[in-house]
Design a protein around this motif. Structure first.
Motif, PDB file in Angstrom:
ATOM      1  N   GLN A 250       6.089  -5.532   7.242  1.00  0.00           N
ATOM      2  CA  GLN A 250       7.063  -4.933   6.307  1.00  0.00           C
ATOM      3  C   GLN A 250       8.479  -5.466   6.526  1.00  0.00           C
ATOM      4  O   GLN A 250       9.457  -4.840   6.099  1.00  0.00           O
ATOM      5  CB  GLN A 250       7.060  -3.390   6.411  1.00  0.00           C
ATOM      6  CG  GLN A 250       5.721  -2.783   6.035  1.00  0.00           C
ATOM      7  CD  GLN A 250       5.706  -1.264   6.158  1.00  0.00           C
ATOM      8  OE1 GLN A 250       6.748  -0.632   6.343  1.00  0.00           O
ATOM      9  NE2 GLN A 250       4.536  -0.675   6.041  1.00  0.00           N
TER      10      GLN A 250
ATOM     11  N   ARG B 232       7.665  -2.418  -1.204  1.00  0.00           N
ATOM     12  CA  ARG B 232       6.399  -2.889  -1.782  1.00  0.00           C
ATOM     13  C   ARG B 232       5.313  -2.954  -0.714  1.00  0.00           C
ATOM     14  O   ARG B 232       4.175  -2.561  -0.938  1.00  0.00           O
ATOM     15  CB  ARG B 232       6.626  -4.273  -2.416  1.00  0.00           C
ATOM     16  CG  ARG B 232       5.484  -4.772  -3.261  1.00  0.00           C
ATOM     17  CD  ARG B 232       5.963  -5.664  -4.410  1.00  0.00           C
ATOM     18  NE  ARG B 232       6.580  -6.879  -3.891  1.00  0.00           N
ATOM     19  CZ  ARG B 232       5.968  -8.068  -3.800  1.00  0.00           C
ATOM     20  NH1 ARG B 232       4.716  -8.179  -4.194  1.00  0.00           N
ATOM     21  NH2 ARG B 232       6.589  -9.125  -3.340  1.00  0.00           N
ATOM     22  N   MET B 233       5.694  -3.445   0.468  1.00  0.00           N
ATOM     23  CA  MET B 233       4.723  -3.579   1.552  1.00  0.00           C
ATOM     24  C   MET B 233       4.308  -2.207   2.095  1.00  0.00           C
ATOM     25  O   MET B 233       3.174  -2.021   2.516  1.00  0.00           O
ATOM     26  CB  MET B 233       5.285  -4.468   2.671  1.00  0.00           C
ATOM     27  CG  MET B 233       5.392  -5.926   2.272  1.00  0.00           C
ATOM     28  SD  MET B 233       3.804  -6.648   1.712  1.00  0.00           S
ATOM     29  CE  MET B 233       4.221  -7.217   0.065  1.00  0.00           C
TER      30      MET B 233
ATOM     31  N   ARG C 212       4.008   0.493   0.239  1.00  0.00           N
ATOM     32  CA  ARG C 212       3.018   0.978  -0.735  1.00  0.00           C
ATOM     33  C   ARG C 212       1.679   0.277  -0.514  1.00  0.00           C
ATOM     34  O   ARG C 212       0.628   0.905  -0.540  1.00  0.00           O
ATOM     35  CB  ARG C 212       3.511   0.733  -2.171  1.00  0.00           C
ATOM     36  CG  ARG C 212       4.637   1.673  -2.595  1.00  0.00           C
ATOM     37  CD  ARG C 212       4.863   1.639  -4.113  1.00  0.00           C
ATOM     38  NE  ARG C 212       5.230   0.324  -4.611  1.00  0.00           N
ATOM     39  CZ  ARG C 212       6.487  -0.156  -4.658  1.00  0.00           C
ATOM     40  NH1 ARG C 212       7.500   0.588  -4.229  1.00  0.00           N
ATOM     41  NH2 ARG C 212       6.735  -1.356  -5.142  1.00  0.00           N
ATOM     42  N   LYS C 213       1.753  -1.035  -0.259  1.00  0.00           N
ATOM     43  CA  LYS C 213       0.524  -1.802  -0.055  1.00  0.00           C
ATOM     44  C   LYS C 213      -0.194  -1.340   1.212  1.00  0.00           C
ATOM     45  O   LYS C 213      -1.419  -1.207   1.230  1.00  0.00           O
ATOM     46  CB  LYS C 213       0.844  -3.302   0.034  1.00  0.00           C
ATOM     47  CG  LYS C 213      -0.394  -4.163   0.140  1.00  0.00           C
ATOM     48  CD  LYS C 213      -0.161  -5.579  -0.351  1.00  0.00           C
ATOM     49  CE  LYS C 213      -1.454  -6.364  -0.322  1.00  0.00           C
ATOM     50  NZ  LYS C 213      -1.365  -7.661  -0.953  1.00  0.00           N
ATOM     51  N   LYS C 214       0.588  -1.084   2.275  1.00  0.00           N
ATOM     52  CA  LYS C 214      -0.008  -0.630   3.540  1.00  0.00           C
ATOM     53  C   LYS C 214      -0.740   0.703   3.348  1.00  0.00           C
ATOM     54  O   LYS C 214      -1.851   0.894   3.862  1.00  0.00           O
ATOM     55  CB  LYS C 214       1.057  -0.494   4.636  1.00  0.00           C
ATOM     56  CG  LYS C 214       0.474   0.023   5.963  1.00  0.00           C
ATOM     57  CD  LYS C 214       1.460  -0.079   7.109  1.00  0.00           C
ATOM     58  CE  LYS C 214       1.032   0.765   8.314  1.00  0.00           C
ATOM     59  NZ  LYS C 214      -0.324   0.478   8.797  1.00  0.00           N
TER      60      LYS C 214
ATOM     61  N   TRP D 131       1.889  -6.563   4.870  1.00  0.00           N
ATOM     62  CA  TRP D 131       2.063  -5.118   4.677  1.00  0.00           C
ATOM     63  C   TRP D 131       2.100  -4.375   6.002  1.00  0.00           C
ATOM     64  O   TRP D 131       2.413  -3.192   6.032  1.00  0.00           O
ATOM     65  CB  TRP D 131       0.994  -4.539   3.752  1.00  0.00           C
ATOM     66  CG  TRP D 131      -0.411  -4.772   4.206  1.00  0.00           C
ATOM     67  CD1 TRP D 131      -1.126  -3.984   5.056  1.00  0.00           C
ATOM     68  CD2 TRP D 131      -1.263  -5.851   3.853  1.00  0.00           C
ATOM     69  NE1 TRP D 131      -2.375  -4.519   5.255  1.00  0.00           N
ATOM     70  CE2 TRP D 131      -2.492  -5.659   4.532  1.00  0.00           C
ATOM     71  CE3 TRP D 131      -1.112  -6.974   3.033  1.00  0.00           C
ATOM     72  CZ2 TRP D 131      -3.559  -6.557   4.408  1.00  0.00           C
ATOM     73  CZ3 TRP D 131      -2.173  -7.835   2.912  1.00  0.00           C
ATOM     74  CH2 TRP D 131      -3.377  -7.633   3.588  1.00  0.00           C
TER      75      TRP D 131
ATOM     76  N   VAL E 258      -3.983  -0.092   1.620  1.00  0.00           N
ATOM     77  CA  VAL E 258      -4.928  -0.776   2.517  1.00  0.00           C
ATOM     78  C   VAL E 258      -5.453   0.203   3.572  1.00  0.00           C
ATOM     79  O   VAL E 258      -6.654   0.253   3.842  1.00  0.00           O
ATOM     80  CB  VAL E 258      -4.276  -2.017   3.176  1.00  0.00           C
ATOM     81  CG1 VAL E 258      -5.185  -2.595   4.249  1.00  0.00           C
ATOM     82  CG2 VAL E 258      -3.938  -3.079   2.125  1.00  0.00           C
TER      83      VAL E 258
END
Lengths: 209, 209
Positions: free
Chosen positions: A109, B20-21, B23-25, A106, B28
């Motif tokens: 990316q 997706r990453m 959103r994940k970042k 993440w 986190v």
């Protein structure tokens, strides 16, 4: 120290303990006698709890204590310098330490770049898996690279099967694929009961880093 | 290396991965921002699977990589010399290593003697828990001593609570008592999925020893 003195004087309890331990010893000894196979084992540490990588690093120093040569490939971590890296870099004659990741998925990316990095890391792992002088190989966070399909699980399994017979391999990371769990000798699911991070405590050097 | 070339050229997949990453970042990063507390943490590794002690030893070298002083007390193991002991004995200036047990409870079969040994081991742990120069303390297999009531859990908890504010403590062993789990910041249940031993493979130096 008096905290268990009341227990210490209970002769009946002592006798029952002894009888129970004798039965347990007979059971354990029978299992030990049945375990006669000596070969390199494949271990997988997966699950959402803490302890997957740190357990792998514990086995690294355990092997080093037996004068084995060891190899470490870190597939994901890399952006942040860790205590284990700083520590093990001091033993370049006994431990080959390769940090091949650029950070968490993440953070990067960038899927194409992550795939390139994972494949370069696997080339590095292959060199260790073909070297019979290496007693233990830690493939840290490999499961993440498999989970995102950065690496093909069948290629990975074929290379693991072809490794020297006495070589131990430890693979860590969340979401180990079923094919890897099937192929492994020892699998632990590090199950999260609770984590300091969720209670507002920062990742601590010496614990998480 | 061509194993993931077919994925690498899929621009749609790359874009979805990136979204997706991102959103994940964000998720986190929000958690990291919320975790502002800095203090010594209490970790417990319990459960029937492999990895409890080895994870503790991984944290020991992680802490040593950050130039912390560390202390280890082994409550049960002791009869068999281990790789981690051989390795860490080389660092007597940075790591205090105390092997206080005489072996597994089913080997000694002597409850009174086990209690004496456990209490001597706890006296040793207390010295570490009162020393602010020690950054991390590993109390290996302490849970076994608690499970058999060789030590009183309330005495242990009081000493843990009174330790220096920045000191980390890792406690390992099956059957951690509920009071200890309640008091801990991070708890992992090392859940057994499978173990090489049950498949007839001997305990291996570098892996189990």
């Amino acid at each position: 120290m008096t905290m268990s003195e009341d227990h210490g004087v209970d002769a009946g309890l002592d006798a029952r303990h002894r009888a129970r331990m004798q039965r347990k010893k007979a059971m354990v000894d029978a299992k030990i006698a049945a375990a006669t196979d000596v070969r390199g084992v494949l271990l997988v540490n997966t699950g959402n709890g803490k302890g997957k990588s740190s357990s792998g690093f514990g086995m690294v120093i355990r092997a080093m204590g037996h004068d084995m040569q060891v190899g470490v490939v870190q597939f994901i971590k890399g952006a942040i310098p860790t205590g284990e890296e700083r520590f093990l870099r001091r033993f370049s004659g006994q431990c080959r330490f390769h940090v091949m990741g650029e950070g968490y998925t993440w953070e990067t990316q960038d899927r194409t770049r992550d795939i390139e990095k994972a494949q370069a890391a696997w080339a590095c792992a292959q060199a260790l898996l073909r070297d019979p002088s290496i007693g233990l190989v830690l493939l840290d966070e490999l499961n993440i690279a498999l989970k995102y399909h950065y690496l093909d699980v069948h290629t990975v399994l074929a290379d693991l099967r072809a490794r020297p017979a006495a070589q131990h391999v430890v693979i860590t990371g969340r979401g180990a694929p079923p094919e890897l769990i099937e192929a492994a000798d020892t699998v632990t699911d590090m199950t999260l009961v609770k984590h300091a991070f969720s209670q507002g405590i920062q990742a601590q050097p010496g614990v998480e880093l």
